[in-house]
Design a protein around this motif. Sequence first.
Motif, PDB file in Angstrom:
ATOM      1  N   GLY A   1       0.789  -1.215   0.000  1.00 41.21           N
ATOM      2  CA  GLY A   1       0.000   0.000   0.000  1.00 41.21           C
ATOM      3  C   GLY A   1       0.828   1.273   0.000  1.00 41.21           C
ATOM      4  N   ILE A   2       0.127   2.394   0.106  1.00 39.05           N
ATOM      5  CA  ILE A   2       0.734   3.709  -0.044  1.00 39.05           C
ATOM      6  C   ILE A   2       0.329   4.610   1.122  1.00 39.05           C
ATOM      7  CG2 ILE A   2       0.673   3.516  -2.557  1.00 39.05           C
ATOM      8  CD1 ILE A   2      -1.693   5.661  -2.314  1.00 39.05           C
ATOM      9  N   VAL A   3       1.019   5.744   1.236  1.00 39.22           N
ATOM     10  CA  VAL A   3       0.606   6.789   2.178  1.00 39.22           C
ATOM     11  C   VAL A   3       0.400   8.126   1.471  1.00 39.22           C
ATOM     12  CG1 VAL A   3       1.603   5.685   4.210  1.00 39.22           C
ATOM     13  CG2 VAL A   3       3.025   7.247   2.846  1.00 39.22           C
ATOM     14  N   GLY A   4       0.507   8.137   0.133  1.00 40.03           N
ATOM     15  CA  GLY A   4       0.195   9.348  -0.627  1.00 40.03           C
ATOM     16  C   GLY A   4       1.308  10.374  -0.648  1.00 40.03           C
ATOM     17  N   THR A   5       2.517   9.943  -1.001  1.00 39.87           N
ATOM     18  CA  THR A   5       3.689  10.825  -0.981  1.00 39.87           C
ATOM     19  C   THR A   5       3.941  11.404  -2.367  1.00 39.87           C
ATOM     20  OG1 THR A   5       4.621   9.394   0.733  1.00 39.87           O
ATOM     21  CG2 THR A   5       6.110  10.977  -0.318  1.00 39.87           C
ATOM     22  N   GLN A   6       4.042  12.730  -2.448  1.00 35.69           N
ATOM     23  CA  GLN A   6       4.266  13.419  -3.722  1.00 35.69           C
ATOM     24  C   GLN A   6       5.135  14.656  -3.496  1.00 35.69           C
ATOM     25  OE1 GLN A   6      -0.236  13.507  -4.233  1.00 35.69           O
ATOM     26  NE2 GLN A   6       0.400  13.351  -6.364  1.00 35.69           N
ATOM     27  N   SER A   7       5.837  15.059  -4.539  1.00 34.81           N
ATOM     28  CA  SER A   7       6.618  16.297  -4.445  1.00 34.81           C
ATOM     29  C   SER A   7       6.608  17.019  -5.780  1.00 34.81           C
ATOM     30  CB  SER A   7       8.055  16.018  -3.995  1.00 34.81           C
ATOM     31  OG  SER A   7       8.705  15.152  -4.902  1.00 34.81           O
ATOM     32  N   LEU A   8       6.926  18.293  -5.731  1.00 35.31           N
ATOM     33  CA  LEU A   8       6.903  19.163  -6.909  1.00 35.31           C
ATOM     34  C   LEU A   8       7.981  20.216  -6.767  1.00 35.31           C
ATOM     35  CD1 LEU A   8       5.384  20.466  -9.442  1.00 35.31           C
ATOM     36  CD2 LEU A   8       4.124  21.808  -7.756  1.00 35.31           C
ATOM     37  N   LYS A   9       8.720  20.436  -7.850  1.00 44.70           N
ATOM     38  CA  LYS A   9       9.680  21.545  -7.892  1.00 44.70           C
ATOM     39  C   LYS A   9       9.157  22.602  -8.851  1.00 44.70           C
ATOM     40  CE  LYS A   9      14.373  22.865  -9.232  1.00 44.70           C
ATOM     41  NZ  LYS A   9      13.909  23.765 -10.318  1.00 44.70           N
TER      42      LYS A   9
END
Length: 450
Positions: free
Chosen positions: A320-328
Motif C-alpha cells: 500500500g501507499i501513504v500518498g507521498t508526492q513532491s513538486l519543484k
Amino acid sequence: MHLVIIGGSDAGIAAALRARELSKDVRITVLLADDYPNYSICGLPYLIGGQTPDPSKLAHRTTFPDIDVRLRHRVTAIDPAGKSVSIERPGDTTELRYDRLIVATGANPVRPDIPGADLPGAFVLHTIDDGLAVLDAVRRHRAGKAVIIGAGYIGIEMAEALQQRGMHVTLLSRSDEVMPGVFSEIGAMIRERLTTEGVEVVTQAGVERIEQGMVVEQRLVVFTTDGRRRPADLVILATGVRPATDLARDAGIALGEGGAIAVSDTMATSLPDIFAAGDCAVTHHRLHGKPTWISLGTIAHKQGRVAGENAIGGSRTFHGIVGTQSLKLYDLVIARTGLSDIEAREEGYEPLTVEIGAWDHKSYYPGATQIGVWITGDVKTGRLLGVQMVGRAGAEVSKRLDIVAAGLFHGIDVDALNDLDLSYTPPLSSPWDPVQRAAQDWSHAAARPG
C-alpha cells in the motif's frame, strides 16, 4: 511458461525485469502500442522546458535482455477463456497465447467535456508523442500565448516550462487556489511564485468553450466563466487522467475504486492467471485501509515488481501507499505525504494541524533558508497522519518529507518522530530537524486544554 505483459511503461517493464531476475526459463513478451518502452512520462515538462532537450534521455533504460519487447503492437482484446490476446500491428492483426497475463495499460488523459477541447492546438500531455507534439507547437509559436486549463501538478509544471520557453502563460484553476491537494497557504505561495515569474494565474475560472480563432495557424480562443476571451497559440488540457481499463472491463475483469482494476495485495485480478499493476489498478491507503486509486510512477514501479514476481509463481505482497508526492517549481519545492486535516476528518480521525517555520540548517552557517512545515496528527490517539512542507531547492524538503513517509508507513505517533536518530551537521541541519521541531510543537498544542 509464457508471460505476456500489456503495456511497456513503468509497471509493465518493472514486471518484466523482476520476472526475468527470478527466472531464466520463463518466456516474457511485452506489448507496446507505441515506440517508447520505459520512458519517463514525468520528464515531459523538462523536455518541453528545455532542461532535457534530447527525448531519448527520458528512457529509463534502452536494453531489455532476454525480454521480447514488441513496439507498435496494440492489444485490442483479451480472451481469458482461450488465454490469448488480439493484437493490431502495422499491416495486420494477430493473436498471442499466454500462460499468465499482466495488464499494465496505465491511464488515459481526460479531455474535459467542453466544446472545442478536441480542436487542433489543444493538447493533452501523457505520452512521449504528446510531449513531442507540444514541443513542436512551442517552437512554432515562440513568444506566443499559452493557456493551461488545470492547476494541479502537471498544469503547474507546464506553466513553468512554457514560461521558460518565452511564452506568455495563463494558468486557469477552477478552485479557489492552485494545487488544491495542499493547504491553502502553500497554494498561495505557489501562485505568488508563478506570478513573480510573469505567469497569469486565474482562480475560480471555469472554461465554457474553446473556439477556432480568425488568425493564421489555427489560433484558439478560450472563453471562461468570468466573461473573458483569452486568445492562445496553444492550449494545454491538464485536467487529470483516468485508468485505462476498457480492455480489462470487456474481458470481464472486475473493476474497483475510480474505475481501476480491482486487485488483491498480490496484484491478482478477479480472473485466474491475470494480474494488473500501475495506473490501471487500484491500491490501498495505509492510513484508512480502503481501496483507492492514484496515478504515480512510484506506485507503478512497486506494483509492477510485485506482479512480475507473482505471475511466475511468487507470493510477494504490495503493502500500500501513504500518498507521498513532491513538486519543484523554479526554486521552490513542495511536498506532501499522508492525509490533510480535511481528508483525515472524512476518515473519522480527530485531526489537529500545526504549522511552523524552521531553518533548513543552523542559521550561523551561510545559506540558511526557512522551511514551512504543516504537521497533522490525531488528537485522540496521537497517531501521525500527514505532513506538508515547502522550502527552497537545496533545503532537502523532499528528502525530509521521506522521513515522515517512512513513519506513516509504519503507523508511528507524532511524538515518535522525536525518537528518530537523524543526522546532524551545522551546514545541513540542526540537532532537532525541522520535522522533529514540528512534532514537538504539535505535541504541545495537542496537550493544551480545550
